[in-house]
Design a protein around this motif. Structure first.
Motif, PDB file in Angstrom:
ATOM      1  N   ARG A  19       0.631  -1.152   0.110  1.00 41.60           N
ATOM      2  CA  ARG A  19       0.189  -0.010  -0.029  1.00 41.60           C
ATOM      3  C   ARG A  19       1.035   1.232  -0.170  1.00 41.60           C
ATOM      4  NH1 ARG A  19      -0.023  -2.256   4.788  1.00 41.60           N
ATOM      5  NH2 ARG A  19       0.546  -1.086   6.905  1.00 41.60           N
ATOM      6  N   ASN A  20       1.991   1.284   0.775  1.00 43.07           N
ATOM      7  CA  ASN A  20       2.599   2.481   0.652  1.00 43.07           C
ATOM      8  C   ASN A  20       3.366   2.757  -0.621  1.00 43.07           C
ATOM      9  OD1 ASN A  20       2.134   2.988   3.350  1.00 43.07           O
ATOM     10  ND2 ASN A  20       3.938   1.900   4.232  1.00 43.07           N
ATOM     11  N   LEU A  21       3.910   1.466  -1.157  1.00 45.38           N
ATOM     12  CA  LEU A  21       4.466   1.775  -2.661  1.00 45.38           C
ATOM     13  C   LEU A  21       3.457   2.318  -3.508  1.00 45.38           C
ATOM     14  CD1 LEU A  21       6.781   1.164  -4.568  1.00 45.38           C
ATOM     15  CD2 LEU A  21       6.090  -1.176  -4.641  1.00 45.38           C
ATOM     16  N   ILE A  22       2.207   1.756  -3.430  1.00 50.17           N
ATOM     17  CA  ILE A  22       1.201   2.136  -4.291  1.00 50.17           C
ATOM     18  C   ILE A  22       0.882   3.686  -4.279  1.00 50.17           C
ATOM     19  CG2 ILE A  22      -1.399   2.039  -4.818  1.00 50.17           C
ATOM     20  CD1 ILE A  22      -1.131  -1.009  -3.844  1.00 50.17           C
ATOM     21  N   ARG A  23       0.746   4.227  -3.088  1.00 45.03           N
ATOM     22  CA  ARG A  23       0.672   5.364  -2.728  1.00 45.03           C
ATOM     23  C   ARG A  23       1.866   6.278  -3.237  1.00 45.03           C
ATOM     24  NH1 ARG A  23       1.461   6.359   3.219  1.00 45.03           N
ATOM     25  NH2 ARG A  23       3.626   6.304   2.469  1.00 45.03           N
ATOM     26  N   ASP A  24       3.011   6.038  -3.143  1.00 45.00           N
ATOM     27  CA  ASP A  24       4.251   6.784  -3.600  1.00 45.00           C
ATOM     28  C   ASP A  24       4.069   6.785  -5.046  1.00 45.00           C
ATOM     29  OD1 ASP A  24       4.854   7.009  -0.842  1.00 45.00           O
ATOM     30  OD2 ASP A  24       6.247   5.551  -0.751  1.00 45.00           O
ATOM     31  N   LEU A  25       4.197   5.549  -5.553  1.00 45.87           N
ATOM     32  CA  LEU A  25       4.233   5.771  -6.919  1.00 45.87           C
ATOM     33  C   LEU A  25       2.709   6.500  -7.556  1.00 45.87           C
ATOM     34  CD1 LEU A  25       4.892   1.856  -7.786  1.00 45.87           C
ATOM     35  CD2 LEU A  25       6.519   4.116  -8.080  1.00 45.87           C
ATOM     36  N   ARG A  27       1.514   9.054  -6.292  1.00 47.02           N
ATOM     37  CA  ARG A  27       1.607  10.601  -6.114  1.00 47.02           C
ATOM     38  C   ARG A  27       2.639  11.137  -7.197  1.00 47.02           C
ATOM     39  NH1 ARG A  27       4.222  10.259  -1.464  1.00 47.02           N
ATOM     40  NH2 ARG A  27       2.488  10.804  -0.131  1.00 47.02           N
ATOM     41  N   ARG A  28       3.926   9.978  -7.352  1.00 47.34           N
ATOM     42  CA  ARG A  28       4.730  10.497  -8.230  1.00 47.34           C
ATOM     43  C   ARG A  28       4.141  10.723  -9.909  1.00 47.34           C
ATOM     44  NH1 ARG A  28       9.770   6.557  -9.827  1.00 47.34           N
ATOM     45  NH2 ARG A  28       7.962   5.462 -10.954  1.00 47.34           N
ATOM     46  N   ASP A  29       3.203   9.663 -10.300  1.00 47.18           N
ATOM     47  CA  ASP A  29       2.549   9.927 -11.364  1.00 47.18           C
ATOM     48  C   ASP A  29       1.605  10.944 -11.514  1.00 47.18           C
ATOM     49  OD1 ASP A  29       1.845   8.178 -13.927  1.00 47.18           O
ATOM     50  OD2 ASP A  29       0.071   8.671 -13.072  1.00 47.18           O
ATOM     51  N   GLY A  40       2.355  23.893 -13.842  1.00 48.34           N
ATOM     52  CA  GLY A  40       2.297  22.868 -12.910  1.00 48.34           C
ATOM     53  C   GLY A  40       0.806  22.071 -12.559  1.00 48.34           C
ATOM     54  N   ILE A  41       0.699  21.627 -11.291  1.00 50.06           N
ATOM     55  CA  ILE A  41      -0.552  20.823 -10.968  1.00 50.06           C
ATOM     56  C   ILE A  41      -1.900  21.573 -11.295  1.00 50.06           C
ATOM     57  CG2 ILE A  41      -0.852  21.522  -8.755  1.00 50.06           C
ATOM     58  CD1 ILE A  41      -1.017  18.406  -8.112  1.00 50.06           C
ATOM     59  N   ILE A  42      -1.662  22.933 -11.579  1.00 44.18           N
ATOM     60  CA  ILE A  42      -2.914  23.893 -11.898  1.00 44.18           C
ATOM     61  C   ILE A  42      -3.569  23.145 -13.242  1.00 44.18           C
ATOM     62  CG2 ILE A  42      -3.897  25.894 -12.390  1.00 44.18           C
ATOM     63  CD1 ILE A  42      -1.655  27.296 -10.759  1.00 44.18           C
ATOM     64  N   TRP A  43      -2.810  22.591 -13.927  1.00 44.71           N
ATOM     65  CA  TRP A  43      -3.240  22.081 -15.150  1.00 44.71           C
ATOM     66  C   TRP A  43      -4.490  21.022 -14.747  1.00 44.71           C
ATOM     67  CZ3 TRP A  43      -3.136  24.292 -19.659  1.00 44.71           C
ATOM     68  CH2 TRP A  43      -2.424  25.126 -20.003  1.00 44.71           C
ATOM     69  N   SER A  44      -4.608  20.338 -13.849  1.00 41.03           N
ATOM     70  CA  SER A  44      -5.427  19.673 -13.360  1.00 41.03           C
ATOM     71  C   SER A  44      -6.650  20.173 -13.110  1.00 41.03           C
ATOM     72  CB  SER A  44      -4.974  18.776 -12.151  1.00 41.03           C
ATOM     73  OG  SER A  44      -4.946  19.454 -11.036  1.00 41.03           O
ATOM     74  N   LEU A  45      -6.886  21.460 -12.780  1.00 40.33           N
ATOM     75  CA  LEU A  45      -7.843  22.415 -12.941  1.00 40.33           C
ATOM     76  C   LEU A  45      -8.529  22.842 -14.114  1.00 40.33           C
ATOM     77  CD1 LEU A  45      -7.439  24.382  -9.617  1.00 40.33           C
ATOM     78  CD2 LEU A  45      -9.069  22.857 -10.135  1.00 40.33           C
ATOM     79  N   ILE A  46      -7.472  23.332 -14.715  1.00 39.89           N
ATOM     80  CA  ILE A  46      -7.690  24.138 -16.151  1.00 39.89           C
ATOM     81  C   ILE A  46      -8.204  23.139 -16.848  1.00 39.89           C
ATOM     82  CG2 ILE A  46      -6.482  25.182 -18.037  1.00 39.89           C
ATOM     83  CD1 ILE A  46      -4.572  26.451 -16.183  1.00 39.89           C
ATOM     84  N   CYS A 122      -3.494  -0.129  -9.967  1.00 40.39           N
ATOM     85  CA  CYS A 122      -3.899   0.425  -8.761  1.00 40.39           C
ATOM     86  C   CYS A 122      -3.095   1.787  -8.695  1.00 40.39           C
ATOM     87  CB  CYS A 122      -3.608  -0.188  -7.429  1.00 40.39           C
ATOM     88  SG  CYS A 122      -4.456  -1.810  -7.292  1.00 40.39           S
ATOM     89  N   VAL A 123      -1.824   1.876  -9.090  1.00 37.92           N
ATOM     90  CA  VAL A 123      -1.129   3.307  -9.324  1.00 37.92           C
ATOM     91  C   VAL A 123      -1.898   4.019 -10.064  1.00 37.92           C
ATOM     92  CG1 VAL A 123       0.834   4.336  -9.975  1.00 37.92           C
ATOM     93  CG2 VAL A 123       0.929   2.165  -8.513  1.00 37.92           C
ATOM     94  N   ASN A 124      -2.181   3.347 -11.290  1.00 34.50           N
ATOM     95  CA  ASN A 124      -3.034   4.131 -12.345  1.00 34.50           C
ATOM     96  C   ASN A 124      -4.113   4.777 -12.051  1.00 34.50           C
ATOM     97  OD1 ASN A 124      -3.262   5.173 -15.170  1.00 34.50           O
ATOM     98  ND2 ASN A 124      -4.217   3.294 -15.751  1.00 34.50           N
ATOM     99  N   LEU A 125      -4.993   3.924 -11.256  1.00 36.38           N
ATOM    100  CA  LEU A 125      -6.185   4.572 -10.638  1.00 36.38           C
ATOM    101  C   LEU A 125      -6.192   5.422  -9.641  1.00 36.38           C
ATOM    102  CD1 LEU A 125      -9.513   4.147 -10.368  1.00 36.38           C
ATOM    103  CD2 LEU A 125      -8.879   2.046  -8.814  1.00 36.38           C
ATOM    104  N   LEU A 126      -5.344   5.295  -8.667  1.00 36.63           N
ATOM    105  CA  LEU A 126      -5.318   6.237  -7.837  1.00 36.63           C
ATOM    106  C   LEU A 126      -4.816   7.718  -8.224  1.00 36.63           C
ATOM    107  CD1 LEU A 126      -3.575   4.611  -4.564  1.00 36.63           C
ATOM    108  CD2 LEU A 126      -5.861   5.657  -4.800  1.00 36.63           C
ATOM    109  N   SER A 127      -3.804   7.574  -9.103  1.00 38.07           N
ATOM    110  CA  SER A 127      -3.506   8.857 -10.202  1.00 38.07           C
ATOM    111  C   SER A 127      -4.757   9.413 -10.589  1.00 38.07           C
ATOM    112  CB  SER A 127      -2.443   8.520 -11.106  1.00 38.07           C
ATOM    113  OG  SER A 127      -1.958   9.729 -11.904  1.00 38.07           O
ATOM    114  N   ALA A 128      -5.442   8.778 -11.113  1.00 38.73           N
ATOM    115  CA  ALA A 128      -6.597   9.440 -11.954  1.00 38.73           C
ATOM    116  C   ALA A 128      -7.647   9.895 -10.806  1.00 38.73           C
ATOM    117  CB  ALA A 128      -7.487   8.264 -12.601  1.00 38.73           C
ATOM    118  N   LEU A 129      -7.856   9.084  -9.568  1.00 46.90           N
ATOM    119  CA  LEU A 129      -8.753   9.471  -8.691  1.00 46.90           C
ATOM    120  C   LEU A 129      -8.325  10.837  -7.921  1.00 46.90           C
ATOM    121  CD1 LEU A 129     -11.259   8.552  -7.050  1.00 46.90           C
ATOM    122  CD2 LEU A 129      -9.628   7.157  -5.665  1.00 46.90           C
ATOM    123  N   PHE A 130      -6.734  11.119  -8.131  1.00 49.89           N
ATOM    124  CA  PHE A 130      -6.567  12.312  -7.648  1.00 49.89           C
ATOM    125  C   PHE A 130      -7.072  13.545  -8.359  1.00 49.89           C
ATOM    126  CE2 PHE A 130      -3.712  15.801  -8.296  1.00 49.89           C
ATOM    127  CZ  PHE A 130      -3.307  16.356  -7.208  1.00 49.89           C
TER     128      PHE A 130
END
Length: 273
Positions: A19-25, A27-29, A40-46, A122-130
């Motif tokens: 679970r910790n590895l999934i979370r870290d990967l 976040r990095r993705d 930067g991350i503002i693109w996720s809003l734009i 799972c990493v892919n899903l968490l990244s999209a869920l963010f």
């Protein structure tokens, strides 16, 4: 060669253990895709806001679309309804579109015998869920500004989306494994996602479909999640628990089948790559 178990218990154990590895990967993705850009991350809003503005303008101003036969003429209400559907679709589309390339894009992990490749979807899903979470926050703020309140039922959105998560993971495991051996599947998925967007109840309610076409809504894997997400995020009404339970059961079987296929085929990844 290591024998990879396909049991649901083995799956749950692996995800919990890493679970910790999934979370870290994840976040990095999520953050890494904007690395080096000025905003930067503002693109996720734009990005979602821009698409929302375009779709709302086209359907409400040019096509004069209303929601349902007795829908309101309010452009802001149409925008809220449309955005809620787009959030669910974009979550699904982002995960499924990237799934065929998950293993192909992480060849270095394949060469590591001890790396748990099954966590990559799972990493892919968490990244999209963010990104979906940011969009949901934007929707709630917009709702509050327009209506002066948000539905109390919003707390149910994780419950509503849980079956969709299972479906996404099952499809992602299958696509990730199959994509290693059949490279054309990536282009095929892209075409299917475009078609799925226009037959899903994003721009219209399922009730608007003619009787002889309503079977499409029943077969569409996004129809129920979109409509139930809209119920708790926009309408503030309870979901149909019977439909939710049936969907969850089917999604659980798909998740296990996808995982089993991934585990059975992963021993051939290194040979192909």
């Amino acid at each position: 060669m290591k024998n990879h178990s396909v049991s649901p218990v083995a799956l749950a154990s692996s995800l919990w253990q890493h679970r910790n590895l999934i979370r870290d990967l994840a976040r990095r993705d999520a953050i890494g895709r904007y690395k080096g850009s000025f905003l930067g991350i503002i693109w996720s809003l734009i990005t979602p806001l821009f698409m929302l503005a375009i779709y709302t303008f086209v359907f409400s101003h040019i096509f004069k679309a209303r929601w349902g036969a007795t829908g309101s003429d309010s452009k802001t209400e149409f925008a809220i309804i449309l955005f809620a559907g787009l959030i669910v679709f974009n979550l699904f589309s982002e995960c499924i579109s990237r799934a065929p390339g998950i293993i192909l894009g992480n060849v270095n992990f394949v060469k590591k015998v001890v790396f748990p490749l099954e966590i990559l979807p799972c990493v892919n899903l968490l990244s999209a869920l963010f990104h979906a979470s940011i969009s949901i926050a934007v929707l709630l703020v917009f709702e509050f500004l327009i209506k002066g309140a948000v539905p109390v039922s919003i707390w149910m959105i994780p419950i509503v989306l849980m079956p969709l998560f299972l479906l996404i993971l099952g499809a992602s495991w299958w696509l990730a494994a199959t994509g290693v051996f059949l490279r054309d599947i990536g282009q095929t998925v892209g075409i299917l996602m475009t078609g799925l967007m226009f037959v899903s109840p994003i721009f219209f309610p399922s009730s608007a479909l003619p009787e002889n076409w309503k079977i499409l809504a029943q077969l569409n894997p996004l129809a129920l999640p979109i409509e139930q997400a809209r119920q708790v995020m926009v309408w503030g009404t309870a979901i149909d628990w019977t439909q939710w339970a049936l969907y969850t059961g089917v999604a659980s079987v798909i998740a296990w089948a996808g995982f089993a296929w991934f585990q059975k085929t992963r021993k051939g990844f290194a040979d192909v790559l």
